[in-house]
Design a protein around this motif. Structure first.
Motif: not given
Length: 234
Positions: A67-75
């Protein structure tokens, strides 16, 4: 370039439903990948259906299980030609994606693709062992991703320093079970293995998605220099 109906059918199978804009962007990305690949070594996978399955579908499978939330910061650490980060961003334009790689020419390709597709991303050229100790990057991300062949204990030392406490590192691996190898290292770095998903793509290729939860801050002595990580892995 690619069979859009095939892509839509395969994405629907994993419950990632792509709209027309996303499908068109994948097609354009595939076209640019093959075009640029003739000038620089980006990928050995260029057959249209292989690009769909082994690059696009493979890259977005985490959206089915986490469940990757809306607007998540990912690298994306060591993003290469943009896998998994570019397909993830096409499927989920709400994500804030940092494309991180040690080779500048790959980032130039990603920059060109982002511009052509009308998407935004943060491109960072450097080495993970340096930026993992940089306050502007250390423990700043909700998720770190890799789709890499290095052992899990090595990848964890490069990636977990980027992840904030409460975030996750998702390691996208082949069929080999590396849980035992990575467990001690992950614990030393402030994480714990939260979930392991074993799956097969439609072509029967096996994959493991390893989700590592960041439960405490990583010691400032990590990451070490590459030579030390390679010669004395955790």
């Amino acid at each position: 370039m690619i069979n859009i109906e095939f892509l839509k059918a395969e994405s629907d199978k994993i419950n990632v439903h792509l709209d027309e804009t996303a499908l068109k962007r994948y097609d354009l990305f595939a076209e640019m990948l093959v075009e640029w690949n003739s000038k620089m070594n980006l990928t050995a996978i260029t057959e249209p259906d292989d690009v769909v399955l082994k690059h696009f579908i493979d890259s977005i499978t985490p959206l089915s299980y986490f469940n990757i939330e809306n607007g998540a910061d990912i690298i994306d650490v060591g993003c290469g030609a943009g896998f998994p980060s570019l397909p993830l961003l096409i499927a989920r334009p709400d994500l804030k994606v940092t494309f991180f790689d040690a080779l500048e020419k790959r980032l130039k390709f990603i920059d060109a693709v982002l511009d052509e597709l009308g998407l935004n991303g943060n491109l960072v050229h450097g080495r993970a062992e340096d930026f993992g100790n940089n306050a502007d990057f250390r423990e700043q991300y909700d998720y770190a991703f890799t789709r890499a062949v290095a052992p899990l204990n090595v990848l964890a030392e490069y990636c977990l320093p980027f992840v904030k406490v409460g975030g996750s590192y998702i390691s996208m691996k082949g069929a080999d079970d590396e849980i035992e190898l990575g467990t001690n290292a992950i614990g030393e770095l402030g994480g714990e293995i939260e979930q392991v998903v074993s799956l097969k793509l439609s072509n029967r290729d096996c994959r493991n998605l390893i989700s590592v939860k960041k439960i405490s801050q990583t010691s400032p002595k990590y990451p070490r220099k590459t030579k030390k990580i390679s010669s004395k892995p955790l």
